[in-house]
Scaffold this active site. Structure first.
Site, PDB file in Angstrom:
ATOM      1  N   SER A 186      26.131  65.887  48.703  1.00 41.39           N
ATOM      2  CA  SER A 186      27.113  66.848  48.202  1.00 41.39           C
ATOM      3  C   SER A 186      28.466  66.510  48.830  1.00 41.39           C
ATOM      4  CB  SER A 186      26.666  68.283  48.513  1.00 41.39           C
ATOM      5  OG  SER A 186      27.508  69.224  47.872  1.00 41.39           O
ATOM      6  N   HIS A 208      26.308  66.246  43.968  1.00 39.88           N
ATOM      7  CA  HIS A 208      27.022  67.429  43.496  1.00 39.88           C
ATOM      8  C   HIS A 208      28.482  67.066  43.250  1.00 39.88           C
ATOM      9  CE1 HIS A 208      23.934  69.974  45.960  1.00 39.88           C
ATOM     10  NE2 HIS A 208      23.422  69.523  44.840  1.00 39.88           N
ATOM     11  N   ASP A 224      20.654  72.676  49.808  1.00 38.70           N
ATOM     12  CA  ASP A 224      19.953  72.007  48.720  1.00 38.70           C
ATOM     13  C   ASP A 224      19.359  70.693  49.218  1.00 38.70           C
ATOM     14  OD1 ASP A 224      18.998  71.505  46.146  1.00 38.70           O
ATOM     15  OD2 ASP A 224      20.813  70.438  45.563  1.00 38.70           O
TER      16      ASP A 224
END
Length: 365
Positions: A183, A210, A303
């Site tokens: 991310s 992400h 996540d």
């Protein structure tokens, strides 16, 4: 960041009309305060030193000094969180904002310019929320890269390992797939790992990064140009080929079945994301079990942590990025706290670890 104090934003944008539009958006966010406007990158560098903002919103295309060079100078001289923004771009091209990420910017978002546009409110909300989240990231001065030492140090495991150590990596296994999740701060780390792997990556790699909508195709092209490896946005029912990297598309969870065919799922977001890293890791673990290698890189939130643990439960190999090299030590930290990471490594050592696992596979076959 103190919740009672507004986040101080410096805007770097050469277009007067776009400065006005973005200033209006920032001014209407109750938690943001616009403290300065720069018309080019050189002004942005000077104003960062003078005003010491909490965060900079940086355009890429500016006269005198563009946003990429300004980002490099700021991160080397007076580091501050930087978010790159863009008004127009071809989704099939490599966006210059990706180069700014490589120089230390934290995120890239589209500009909300036309209040009459259907997506204006969504873009304005995304921009303001990104500024709020990224302002809390602790950035450090980026020094020019040094040449590799003649005898580089061996891979190290950092002190973030919990007291109850996870089971060691088993020796007898054949890695047939690599899954990676990242991310905030992920793009340059992924690029660095791919460069180090090169042709030694002889199994498929699946990647969830992400990223704001509209940039993922250019991101895949950027990785291809920078690493020399074939990187493409994943498509359903494609058989994953050795040596190729497949990036999860926008708005779909990426997975793979036991036949090696890629799957896409538009089910609900997980951990606030679609695609989700944990979804990818679970799919890879179910399809390949102990023949899977999963790597969790820098990122905000958690996540991927549960998914990494699941890979280990299925007998697979797991690794997470260490704290010192992570831009945001959120996702890896969550996995480490759970005991899900069998190795905790810096990016260069992650690449070495992958190479070692693949070499073991070739030795066993």
């Amino acid at each position: 960041m103190n919740e009672l104090r507004k986040i101080r934003v410096l805007l770097a944008e050469d277009s007067r009309s776009q400065r006005e539009a973005i200033s209006w958006v920032i001014g209407n966010a109750p938690y943001l305060e616009l403290v300065g406007e720069a018309a080019n990158g050189a002004e942005a560098v000077d104003m960062v030193e003078q005003l010491q903002p909490d965060i900079v919103l940086m355009d890429c295309h500016m006269p005198v000094m563009d946003g990429i060079e300004a980002t490099r100078v700021i991160m080397g001289r007076c580091p501050v969180p930087i978010v790159v923004t863009s008004a127009t771009f071809d989704v099939n091209d490599v966006h210059p904002g990706l180069e700014a990420l490589h120089e230390g910017a934290l995120a890239i978002v589209p500009k909300p310019l036309d209040p009459a546009a259907e997506n204006f409110d969504r873009l304005a909300e995304e921009l303001c929320l990104t500024l709020k989240l990224m302002a809390d990231v602790k950035v450090v001065r980026r020094l020019p890269p040094r040449r590799s030492a003649a005898n580089p140090r061996p891979p190290r495991e950092t002190a973030e390992r919990p007291a109850d150590r996870p089971a060691p990596v088993r020796e007898a296994r054949e890695i047939r797939i690599v899954a990676v999740g990242a991310s905030t701060g992920g793009p340059p780390v992924v690029l660095d790992i791919l460069r180090r792997l090169g042709p030694r990556l002889d199994v498929p790699m699946l990647l969830v990064q992400h990223m704001s909508p509209g940039f993922i195709v250019g991101f895949a092209s950027w990785l291809t140009r920078g690493s020399g490896l074939p990187v493409e946005v994943a498509a359903a029912n494609v058989v994953a080929a050795p040596g190729r990297v497949y990036v999860a598309p926008e708005g779909h969870h990426l997975g793979i079945d036991r036949r090696g065919r890629l799957t896409l799922d538009d089910g609900p977001p997980e951990n606030g994301f679609r695609p989700s890293v944990s979804c990818l890791f679970r799919s890879v673990a179910d399809a390949f079990g102990r023949e899977a290698l999963a790597i969790l890189l820098t990122g905000m939130g958690q996540d991927g942590a549960e998914g990494l643990a699941y890979v280990g439960q299925k007998g697979g190999v797991t690794a997470a990025q260490d704290k010192d090299s992570s831009v945001v030590f959120g996702m890896p930290a969550a996995a480490i706290r759970m005991g899900a990471a069998q190795r905790v490594l810096a990016p260069p050592d992650i690449a070495k670890f992958v190479v070692a696992q693949l070499a073991r596979r070739r030795h066993l076959s």
